[in-house]
Design a protein around this motif. Structure first.
Motif, PDB file in Angstrom:
ATOM      1  N   ASP A   1       2.041  23.411   7.578  1.00  0.00           N
ATOM      2  CA  ASP A   1       2.884  23.643   8.748  1.00  0.00           C
ATOM      3  C   ASP A   1       2.156  23.182  10.012  1.00  0.00           C
ATOM      4  O   ASP A   1       1.858  23.985  10.898  1.00  0.00           O
ATOM      5  N   VAL A   2       1.830  21.911  10.056  1.00  0.00           N
ATOM      6  CA  VAL A   2       1.191  21.351  11.257  1.00  0.00           C
ATOM      7  C   VAL A   2       1.537  19.875  11.318  1.00  0.00           C
ATOM      8  O   VAL A   2       1.550  19.188  10.305  1.00  0.00           O
ATOM      9  N   ARG A   3       1.869  19.421  12.524  1.00  0.00           N
ATOM     10  CA  ARG A   3       2.175  17.985  12.675  1.00  0.00           C
ATOM     11  C   ARG A   3       1.230  17.405  13.712  1.00  0.00           C
ATOM     12  O   ARG A   3       1.465  17.550  14.888  1.00  0.00           O
ATOM     13  N   TYR A   4       0.149  16.708  13.257  1.00  0.00           N
ATOM     14  CA  TYR A   4      -0.283  16.572  11.877  1.00  0.00           C
ATOM     15  C   TYR A   4      -1.723  17.065  11.726  1.00  0.00           C
ATOM     16  O   TYR A   4      -2.255  17.110  10.641  1.00  0.00           O
ATOM     17  N   ARG A   5      -2.316  17.405  12.875  1.00  0.00           N
ATOM     18  CA  ARG A   5      -3.665  17.956  12.843  1.00  0.00           C
ATOM     19  C   ARG A   5      -3.783  18.974  13.960  1.00  0.00           C
ATOM     20  O   ARG A   5      -3.381  18.694  15.103  1.00  0.00           O
ATOM     21  N   VAL A  51       0.851  -1.196   0.000  1.00  0.00           N
ATOM     22  CA  VAL A  51       0.000   0.000   0.000  1.00  0.00           C
ATOM     23  C   VAL A  51       0.880   1.238   0.000  1.00  0.00           C
ATOM     24  O   VAL A  51       1.839   1.312   0.774  1.00  0.00           O
ATOM     25  N   ALA A  52       0.555   2.185  -0.864  1.00  0.00           N
ATOM     26  CA  ALA A  52       1.245   3.485  -0.833  1.00  0.00           C
ATOM     27  C   ALA A  52       0.266   4.572  -0.431  1.00  0.00           C
ATOM     28  O   ALA A  52      -0.906   4.544  -0.812  1.00  0.00           O
ATOM     29  N   ILE A  53       0.759   5.509   0.361  1.00  0.00           N
ATOM     30  CA  ILE A  53      -0.025   6.669   0.758  1.00  0.00           C
ATOM     31  C   ILE A  53       0.647   7.895   0.143  1.00  0.00           C
ATOM     32  O   ILE A  53       1.836   8.150   0.411  1.00  0.00           O
ATOM     33  N   ILE A  54      -0.098   8.641  -0.669  1.00  0.00           N
ATOM     34  CA  ILE A  54       0.433   9.887  -1.236  1.00  0.00           C
ATOM     35  C   ILE A  54       0.091  11.025  -0.284  1.00  0.00           C
ATOM     36  O   ILE A  54      -1.087  11.281  -0.011  1.00  0.00           O
ATOM     37  N   GLY A  55       1.141  11.681   0.231  1.00  0.00           N
ATOM     38  CA  GLY A  55       0.937  12.823   1.127  1.00  0.00           C
ATOM     39  C   GLY A  55       1.043  12.425   2.586  1.00  0.00           C
ATOM     40  O   GLY A  55       0.534  11.381   2.990  1.00  0.00           O
ATOM     41  N   MET A  56       1.710  13.252   3.369  1.00  0.00           N
ATOM     42  CA  MET A  56       1.892  12.972   4.806  1.00  0.00           C
ATOM     43  C   MET A  56       1.335  14.115   5.639  1.00  0.00           C
ATOM     44  O   MET A  56       1.975  14.640   6.539  1.00  0.00           O
ATOM     45  N   GLY A  57       0.095  14.498   5.338  1.00  0.00           N
ATOM     46  CA  GLY A  57      -0.570  15.528   6.131  1.00  0.00           C
ATOM     47  C   GLY A  57      -1.535  14.893   7.125  1.00  0.00           C
ATOM     48  O   GLY A  57      -1.306  13.789   7.611  1.00  0.00           O
ATOM     49  N   ASP A  73      11.276  10.664   9.135  1.00  0.00           N
ATOM     50  CA  ASP A  73      11.400  10.067  10.473  1.00  0.00           C
ATOM     51  C   ASP A  73      10.026   9.830  11.096  1.00  0.00           C
ATOM     52  O   ASP A  73       9.776   8.786  11.696  1.00  0.00           O
ATOM     53  N   ASP A  74       9.150  10.821  10.936  1.00  0.00           N
ATOM     54  CA  ASP A  74       7.791  10.651  11.451  1.00  0.00           C
ATOM     55  C   ASP A  74       7.092   9.501  10.733  1.00  0.00           C
ATOM     56  O   ASP A  74       6.418   8.679  11.354  1.00  0.00           O
TER      57      ASP A  74
END
Ligand SMILES: [Zn+2]
Ligand SMILES: [Zn+2]
Length: 353
Positions: free
Chosen positions: A337-341, A181-187, A215-216
């Protein structure tokens, strides 16, 4: 005639105007209603789209918020599922027709008459709905979720949209052991997709513009992490994935991403780019690929997701924000600019005045 209850919140008074304090009325409890004191509400990217009327048809003043976590304060006479003091959540839907094929199948999010959104919609009486940037909400018990004790309310709030939006397609397309499985985007959506896909047992790859959140990503359970800005990534991963979930709303080279699918693989869109998607027929024909979409999840599946997250010890990584700072938070969301919500601490609503 119902009596009404005065409620404090924050609203966008008109299109693209900054959010500001807003006092409005909630209905008093009908027999099947649950009254909820809201403790936390996540900031979803779609709150910003709607407050700025980027999808059209926005209703103002608008109290956004559909990642709601709180505690039951009151129950109607016929309520059987919840009691005062229960920890509960409300997601993107507060009602639907309850009669169509989709509703009867527990897929209320695809209600053929259109469900009632938690905010920026009209209920069955034609009254505007107001969301979770507020101290209190009244919702029919059938559209309320139970938040398991193992999940903190603040970290659970984003599960009500970001969590279910990724969980539902991962389950529908059978992410699990032996699946790539691939996830596009790390928001906000992507980081939940990584955690959930990993907990389901899939081999998980993040496809992000850069390696800045690598790393996250690994900490959330990703097995691999690639920068999509590097053209070698697409050559290396050609034909790899059984399932790709696209969480970003930016424009993509869709044909390049389709080339990463394995035989019978599916690319599922959960982020919504504003422009139509240009796809070459042969990007689908070769490898019998599917390009699909998926929207949130039904009520039963949302409960299943919350229980799954509790069982696996996963929730959203969040930053708290005071409600008076919501406009600044919006700007930061737009800059990723938020990790992550961001999660609004609703207690700051009463402290402010
Ligand atoms: Zn949302
Ligand atoms: Zn329906």
């Amino acid at each position: 005639m119902e009596t009404l209850v005065q409620t404090k919140g924050y609203a966008a008074p008109s299109v693209r105007a900054p959010l500001e304090p807003f006092s409005f009325q909630r209905r008093s409890l009908r027999p099947n209603d649950v009254g909820i004191d809201i403790k936390f509400c996540g900031i979803c990217h779609s709150d910003i789209h709607q407050a700025r009327d980027e999808w059209g048809g926005s209703i103002f003043p608008m109290v956004p918020g559909h990642e709601i976590a709180g505690v039951v304060s009151e129950v109607g006479a016929n309520v059987t599922k919840y009691a005062v003091g229960d920890r509960v959540g409300v997601g993107c839907l507060v009602d639907s027709c309850r009669e169509c094929d989709a509703c009867l199948a527990g897929l209320e999010q695809y209600c053929k008459k259109g469900g009632t959104p938690t905010y920026n919609g009209l209920d069955k009486n034609g009254e505007p709905t107001y969301g979770g940037y507020s101290e209190h909400i009244v919702v029919d018990e059938n559209y309320v979720l139970r938040i398991p004790d193992a999940l903190p309310l603040d970290k659970a709030a984003p599960l009500l949209c970001a969590g279910i939006t990724t969980y539902s397609p991962l389950r529908h397309w059978n992410a699990g052991p032996g699946k790539k499985v691939a996830i596009i985007g790390m928001g906000g959506l992507g980081h939940m997709g990584v955690k959930i896909a990993h907990a389901l047992g899939a081999e998980v790859t993040v496809l992000s513009q850069s390696l800045s959140k690598q790393d996250d990503g690994k900490r959330f359970g990703a097995d691999h992490y690639y920068a999509t800005a590097d053209p070698k990534t697409f050559a290396k991963l050609a034909g790899t994935f059984d399932l790709i979930i696209n969480t970003v709303s930016a424009e993509l080279d869709w044909n390049a991403y389709l080339s990463l699918l394995n035989l019978d693989g599916a690319l599922v869109v959960v982020g919504a780019p504003s422009n139509p998607i240009p796809v070459a027929a042969f990007a689908l024909i070769g490898g019998r690929h599917t390009l699909a979409g998926s929207g949130i999840g039904g009520i039963a599946e949302t409960q299943e997701m919350l229980d799954f997250c509790a069982e696996h010890g996963i929730a959203s990584d969040i930053e708290h924000v005071a409600i008076a700072d919501v406009n600044e938070a919006y700007e930061r969301v737009l800059k990723s600019d938020v990790r992550y919500r961001f999660v609004i601490d609703i207690a700051t609503l009463s402290k402010k005045d």
